[in-house]
Design a protein around this motif. Structure first.
Motif, mmCIF file in Angstrom:
data_model
loop_
_atom_site.group_PDB
_atom_site.id
_atom_site.type_symbol
_atom_site.label_atom_id
_atom_site.label_comp_id
_atom_site.label_asym_id
_atom_site.label_seq_id
_atom_site.Cartn_x
_atom_site.Cartn_y
_atom_site.Cartn_z
ATOM 1 N N SER A 104 16.062 -60.407 3.964
ATOM 2 C CA SER A 104 16.637 -61.418 3.065
ATOM 3 C C SER A 104 18.082 -61.102 2.667
ATOM 4 O O SER A 104 18.648 -61.793 1.829
ATOM 5 C CB SER A 104 15.772 -61.533 1.801
ATOM 6 O OG SER A 104 15.749 -60.303 1.087
ATOM 7 N N SER A 105 18.667 -60.075 3.279
ATOM 8 C CA SER A 105 20.018 -59.657 2.887
ATOM 9 C C SER A 105 21.072 -60.628 3.406
ATOM 10 O O SER A 105 20.878 -61.302 4.427
ATOM 11 C CB SER A 105 20.316 -58.259 3.418
ATOM 12 O OG SER A 105 20.471 -58.288 4.836
ATOM 13 N N ASN A 106 22.203 -60.664 2.717
ATOM 14 C CA ASN A 106 23.292 -61.529 3.143
ATOM 15 C C ASN A 106 23.956 -61.008 4.410
ATOM 16 O O ASN A 106 24.503 -61.781 5.192
ATOM 17 C CB ASN A 106 24.328 -61.680 2.021
ATOM 18 C CG ASN A 106 25.146 -62.950 2.170
ATOM 19 O OD1 ASN A 106 24.728 -63.906 2.817
ATOM 20 N ND2 ASN A 106 26.336 -62.962 1.588
ATOM 21 N N VAL A 107 23.906 -59.691 4.623
ATOM 22 C CA VAL A 107 24.465 -59.133 5.859
ATOM 23 C C VAL A 107 23.721 -59.705 7.066
ATOM 24 O O VAL A 107 24.326 -60.197 8.023
ATOM 25 C CB VAL A 107 24.385 -57.591 5.864
ATOM 26 C CG1 VAL A 107 24.791 -57.045 7.235
ATOM 27 C CG2 VAL A 107 25.274 -57.003 4.781
ATOM 28 N N ARG A 108 22.400 -59.664 7.026
ATOM 29 C CA ARG A 108 21.618 -60.201 8.140
ATOM 30 C C ARG A 108 21.839 -61.707 8.282
ATOM 31 O O ARG A 108 21.971 -62.229 9.399
ATOM 32 C CB ARG A 108 20.128 -59.913 7.939
ATOM 33 C CG ARG A 108 19.267 -60.347 9.122
ATOM 34 C CD ARG A 108 17.821 -59.927 8.925
ATOM 35 N NE ARG A 108 17.033 -60.200 10.117
ATOM 36 C CZ ARG A 108 16.378 -61.333 10.336
ATOM 37 N NH1 ARG A 108 16.420 -62.306 9.434
ATOM 38 N NH2 ARG A 108 15.680 -61.506 11.440
ATOM 39 N N ASN A 109 21.890 -62.406 7.149
ATOM 40 C CA ASN A 109 22.131 -63.845 7.167
ATOM 41 C C ASN A 109 23.457 -64.173 7.847
ATOM 42 O O ASN A 109 23.542 -65.082 8.675
ATOM 43 C CB ASN A 109 22.116 -64.378 5.735
ATOM 44 C CG ASN A 109 22.311 -65.884 5.658
ATOM 45 O OD1 ASN A 109 21.624 -66.638 6.319
ATOM 46 N ND2 ASN A 109 23.272 -66.304 4.849
ATOM 47 N N LYS A 110 24.488 -63.415 7.501
ATOM 48 C CA LYS A 110 25.814 -63.686 8.052
ATOM 49 C C LYS A 110 25.917 -63.344 9.534
ATOM 50 O O LYS A 110 26.696 -63.966 10.266
ATOM 51 C CB LYS A 110 26.868 -62.878 7.280
ATOM 52 C CG LYS A 110 27.106 -63.337 5.848
ATOM 53 C CD LYS A 110 28.053 -64.506 5.783
ATOM 54 C CE LYS A 110 28.511 -64.799 4.353
ATOM 55 N NZ LYS A 110 29.502 -65.898 4.305
ATOM 56 N N LEU A 111 25.152 -62.341 9.973
ATOM 57 C CA LEU A 111 25.312 -61.846 11.344
ATOM 58 C C LEU A 111 24.246 -62.345 12.303
ATOM 59 O O LEU A 111 24.219 -61.942 13.464
ATOM 60 C CB LEU A 111 25.324 -60.310 11.339
ATOM 61 C CG LEU A 111 26.473 -59.651 10.585
ATOM 62 C CD1 LEU A 111 26.361 -58.137 10.672
ATOM 63 C CD2 LEU A 111 27.833 -60.116 11.124
ATOM 64 N N GLN A 112 23.373 -63.247 11.863
ATOM 65 C CA GLN A 112 22.300 -63.672 12.768
ATOM 66 C C GLN A 112 22.827 -64.509 13.925
ATOM 67 O O GLN A 112 22.246 -64.533 15.020
ATOM 68 C CB GLN A 112 21.211 -64.430 12.013
ATOM 69 C CG GLN A 112 21.648 -65.733 11.380
ATOM 70 C CD GLN A 112 20.515 -66.375 10.579
ATOM 71 O OE1 GLN A 112 19.403 -65.883 10.558
ATOM 72 N NE2 GLN A 112 20.822 -67.473 9.912
ATOM 73 N N PRO A 140 22.940 -60.479 17.461
ATOM 74 C CA PRO A 140 22.677 -59.058 17.682
ATOM 75 C C PRO A 140 21.417 -58.844 18.510
ATOM 76 O O PRO A 140 20.404 -59.536 18.324
ATOM 77 C CB PRO A 140 22.518 -58.495 16.264
ATOM 78 C CG PRO A 140 22.235 -59.678 15.391
ATOM 79 C CD PRO A 140 22.902 -60.838 16.030
ATOM 80 N N SER A 141 21.504 -57.897 19.438
ATOM 81 C CA SER A 141 20.327 -57.491 20.190
ATOM 82 C C SER A 141 19.397 -56.732 19.254
ATOM 83 O O SER A 141 19.755 -56.385 18.127
ATOM 84 C CB SER A 141 20.735 -56.587 21.357
ATOM 85 O OG SER A 141 21.268 -55.364 20.851
ATOM 86 N N ALA A 142 18.200 -56.437 19.725
ATOM 87 C CA ALA A 142 17.260 -55.669 18.910
ATOM 88 C C ALA A 142 17.841 -54.311 18.550
ATOM 89 O O ALA A 142 17.704 -53.837 17.410
ATOM 90 C CB ALA A 142 15.942 -55.510 19.662
ATOM 91 N N ALA A 143 18.523 -53.682 19.517
ATOM 92 C CA ALA A 143 19.120 -52.365 19.258
ATOM 93 C C ALA A 143 20.263 -52.473 18.245
ATOM 94 O O ALA A 143 20.391 -51.627 17.340
ATOM 95 C CB ALA A 143 19.627 -51.758 20.562
ATOM 96 N N GLU A 144 21.085 -53.506 18.378
ATOM 97 C CA GLU A 144 22.201 -53.682 17.436
ATOM 98 C C GLU A 144 21.680 -53.966 16.032
ATOM 99 O O GLU A 144 22.202 -53.435 15.040
ATOM 100 C CB GLU A 144 23.113 -54.810 17.920
ATOM 101 C CG GLU A 144 23.930 -54.445 19.149
ATOM 102 C CD GLU A 144 24.589 -55.652 19.790
ATOM 103 O OE1 GLU A 144 25.616 -55.470 20.456
ATOM 104 O OE2 GLU A 144 24.065 -56.788 19.660
#
Length: 222
Positions: A104-112, A140-144
């Motif tokens: 739920s982080s904004n980092v993940r939201n921004k980089l999806q 992002p790949s799974a590794a990234e």
């Protein structure tokens, strides 16, 4: 002003059409003045391209194209295609972080899903003559994502433990945390070492250049 794009193909085509255009051309279309340099106008190029593509989120904690779930990021490159600076992702929550997780982080939201637009970052070229490069979409790949998640979790754990002032820009494999403020008088609340509220500089999450450099090398086979 360009209208917001309602599908991914239209957005990508519009971004692709910017390749080779100078900052002066794009600024003239929007009635903007080109600054002499970016020392006092650090976000100017990003705003220029947002305007050219009809981005709608502004400074909100949303993707630049929220209806499409796409974030726009410019990346200045040198003559060899290497990123010249880290990439700002979003500001960092420093209080009220109980229960916050990566999903739920904004980092993940921004980089999806990111629409990257490389730009000529060579400082020896006058700003108005610099050009836009070839846009590309990235997820992002799974590794990234695992790398990003691990760094985010490490930084957030330290913030929760009241160690925000001990975090340096060297920490984090791909995602760094560092102060983000117009000047040192801009302070915000954070968790102190004993759980008390302290005043500190706002912080932001940034992608390190080795991470974005690898993205560039992969996409363009450099």
């Amino acid at each position: 002003m360009p209208q917001p794009k309602h599908d991914l193909a239209s957005l990508f085509n519009a971004a692709s059409d910017l390749a080779g255009r100078t900052f002066a051309e794009l600024a003239a279309q929007q009635g903007l003045r080109v600054p002499n340099d970016l020392r006092r106008d650090k976000g100017w190029v990003g705003q220029l391209l947002e305007g050219a593509l009809g981005a709608s989120a502004g400074s909100q904690a949303l993707q630049d194209f929220p209806d499409l779930g796409v974030e726009l990021k410019t990346i200045p490159l040198d003559a060899n295609g290497k990123p010249l600076e880290t990439t700002f992702v979003c500001t960092t929550p420093l209080i009220d972080i109980a229960g916050l997780n990566w999903e739920s982080s904004n980092v993940r939201n921004k980089l999806q899903c990111v629409l990257w637009i490389p730009i000529d970052g060579r400082r020896e070229i006058p700003l108005h003559q610099r050009t836009v490069g070839t846009a590309f979409l990235w997820q992002p790949s799974a590794a990234e994502e695992a790398q990003l998640r691990a760094d985010w979790q490490e930084h957030m754990d330290k913030i929760a433990l009241g160690q925000v002032e001990q975090i340096t820009a060297h920490q984090g494999e791909v995602l760094q945390l560092r102060p983000k403020a117009a000047n040192s008088r801009v302070l915000t609340d954070a968790i102190g070492p004993h759980g008390e509220l302290i005043q500190t500089l706002p912080r932001g999450f940034y992608l390190k250049t080795q991470f974005t450099g690898q993205i560039i090398r992969t996409v363009f086979n450099i």
